[in-house]
Design a protein around this motif. Structure first.
Motif: not given
Length: 131
Positions: A65-75
């Motif tokens: 999901s877009g939220v999961e993408l944002l989490k991965e990018i933050k990490d």
């Protein structure tokens, strides 16, 4: 004076629907450098080798999901890009709240978007991140 491509802000737009990617690029290519990714994994690869001022992502995509993408990018890249926007026709409020609280989501905008509204939001998001 006309801006050169080198002087313009760069936006990475992530959406699994090719028609959305095409419409976004055709709408904003005169104002911004546009990078496109048809899936979140491609977006992460693009971030490895490109300077991006703003990430815009859809929420509902296969695999991630877009939220999961944002989490991965933050990490992986905590400060890149400095600002993030989500465009979606569908979103769970809890997911979106998490993205605002934890993953540097600047704004959520429902699809379909209007060109003037989205262009203003893009400029606002980039300028707020650049202080």
């Amino acid at each position: 004076m006309r801006q050169t491509a080198k002087d313009r802000y760069t936006i990475l737009y992530v959406d699994d629907e090719q028609s959305n990617l095409r419409i976004f690029k055709n709408t904003f290519r005169r104002d911004f450098n546009i990078l496109l990714a048809s899936d979140p994994h491609a977006a992460v690869e693009i971030l490895k080798s490109n300077r991006v001022d703003l990430l815009i992502t859809d929420q509902m995509m296969p695999d991630m999901s877009g939220v999961e993408l944002l989490k991965e990018i933050k990490d992986l890249y905590p400060d890149v890009p400095p600002s993030r926007v989500m465009l979606s026709g569908y979103a769970q409020p809890d997911d979106i709240n998490l993205a605002f609280e934890e993953y540097k989501l600047y704004k959520f905008l429902s699809k379909p978007w209007e060109e003037k509204v989205l262009k203003s939001l893009i400029i606002e998001a980039i300028e707020s991140a650049n202080g």
